[in-house]
Design an enzyme around this catalytic site. Sequence first.
Site, short mmCIF file in Angstrom:
data_model
loop_
_atom_site.label_atom_id
_atom_site.label_comp_id
_atom_site.label_asym_id
_atom_site.label_seq_id
_atom_site.Cartn_x
_atom_site.Cartn_y
_atom_site.Cartn_z
N LYS A 44 0.81 -1.20 0.00
CA LYS A 44 0.00 0.00 0.00
C LYS A 44 0.85 1.27 0.00
O LYS A 44 0.39 2.34 -0.36
CB LYS A 44 -0.88 0.03 1.27
N GLY A 45 2.07 1.11 0.53
CA GLY A 45 2.89 2.28 0.87
C GLY A 45 3.11 3.30 -0.24
O GLY A 45 3.32 4.48 0.05
N GLU A 100 7.59 2.42 -5.92
CA GLU A 100 7.69 1.84 -4.57
C GLU A 100 7.91 2.96 -3.56
O GLU A 100 8.50 4.00 -3.90
CB GLU A 100 8.90 0.90 -4.51
N ASP A 101 7.49 2.74 -2.32
CA ASP A 101 7.77 3.76 -1.30
C ASP A 101 9.18 3.60 -0.74
O ASP A 101 9.87 4.58 -0.52
CB ASP A 101 6.72 3.72 -0.17
N ASP A 104 14.43 -1.59 1.08
CA ASP A 104 15.07 -1.86 2.36
C ASP A 104 16.06 -3.02 2.11
O ASP A 104 17.18 -2.79 1.65
CB ASP A 104 13.92 -2.20 3.31
N LYS A 132 17.14 2.61 1.93
CA LYS A 132 17.98 2.38 3.12
C LYS A 132 19.10 1.43 2.70
O LYS A 132 18.99 0.20 2.91
CB LYS A 132 17.16 1.69 4.21
N PHE A 153 13.32 3.76 11.67
CA PHE A 153 11.98 3.38 11.26
C PHE A 153 11.17 4.65 11.01
O PHE A 153 11.05 5.51 11.89
CB PHE A 153 11.28 2.48 12.29
N VAL A 154 10.65 4.77 9.81
CA VAL A 154 9.95 6.00 9.43
C VAL A 154 8.51 5.72 9.03
O VAL A 154 8.17 4.60 8.62
CB VAL A 154 10.69 6.72 8.26
N ASP A 160 3.61 3.26 6.89
CA ASP A 160 2.87 3.07 8.14
C ASP A 160 3.73 2.56 9.29
O ASP A 160 4.82 2.02 9.08
CB ASP A 160 1.75 2.06 7.93
N ARG A 166 -0.13 6.71 7.66
CA ARG A 166 0.10 6.79 6.21
C ARG A 166 -0.32 8.15 5.66
O ARG A 166 0.14 8.57 4.61
CB ARG A 166 -0.69 5.70 5.48
C1 PRP Z 1 7.40 -2.23 2.25
C2 PRP Z 1 7.66 -1.46 0.98
C3 PRP Z 1 8.26 -2.48 0.07
C4 PRP Z 1 8.98 -3.41 1.01
C5 PRP Z 1 10.43 -3.09 1.00
O1 PRP Z 1 6.17 -2.84 2.19
O2 PRP Z 1 6.49 -0.92 0.45
O3 PRP Z 1 7.28 -3.17 -0.67
O4 PRP Z 1 8.45 -3.19 2.31
O5 PRP Z 1 11.15 -3.93 1.85
P1 PRP Z 1 12.31 -4.89 1.36
O6 PRP Z 1 13.24 -4.08 0.49
O7 PRP Z 1 12.97 -5.31 2.64
O8 PRP Z 1 11.71 -6.05 0.63
P2 PRP Z 1 5.35 -3.33 3.46
O9 PRP Z 1 5.56 -4.81 3.62
O10 PRP Z 1 5.70 -2.47 4.63
O11 PRP Z 1 3.85 -3.14 3.01
P3 PRP Z 1 2.95 -1.81 2.85
O12 PRP Z 1 3.55 -1.02 1.70
O13 PRP Z 1 1.60 -2.33 2.53
O14 PRP Z 1 3.00 -1.05 4.14
#
Ligand code: PRP
Length: 184
Positions: A44-45, A100-101, A104, A132, A153-154, A160, A166
């Site tokens: 969703k991010g 993508e948001d 990581d 990151k 953690f942001v 979220d 969000r």
């Molecule tokens: C977050 C973000 C990416 C993923 C990145 O999603 O939107 O899809 O994590 O992490 P990674 O590089 O370690 O794979 P999240 O699981 O928090 O879902 P959301 O966007 O629905 O909050």
Amino acid sequence: MREPTPGTILISAGQIQQRVREIARQIARDHPEPADLHFVCVLKGAFMFLGDLIRAMDRTVSIDFMALSSYAKGATSSGEVRLVKDLDTGLEGRNVVIVEDIVDTGLTLSYLQEILRARSPSSLRTACLLSKPSRRLVEVQVDYIGFTIEDRFVAGYGLDYAEKYRNLPHISVVEGDLEPANLS
Ligand code: PRP
């Protein structure tokens, strides 16, 4: 126990809006008209980033949504990613930009790029609002990065903490006693 809440503003709404406009210009330059431009938003991010990004584009675009679930951030660290919602339309011959948001570990994005590349788009690029790099487990290509941040953690601007915050127009560091189960 101190309830986790958004504290220090790491990136202001103004900074985000300015950077989003710059990224929109870069994307437009890399896909000169009359090329089609198809954005794939990862739920969703990334929904807010997508909304501002496409409003900053002065041309016709199309959008689609995908949802993925990562097991890498829970109790296990298998790196397994599951497709929860697929796209509505195919990608063959299209100029695709993944939105993508945050990147990581890179596991989600590298999985996504692999499955989308297999659908034969004419081009495939990726825009991530945040990166990151210190958390990376796999190398992954990101063509447009909004901001590179430390391992904090942001939340806010689509991101979220326990499904909250969000809606903030800026990105804040979440301060307090973070629950491991909510750090995904
Ligand atoms: C977050 C973000 C990416 C993923 C990145 O999603 O939107 O899809 O994590 O992490 P990674 O590089 O370690 O794979 P999240 O699981 O928090 O879902 P959301 O966007 O629905 O909050």
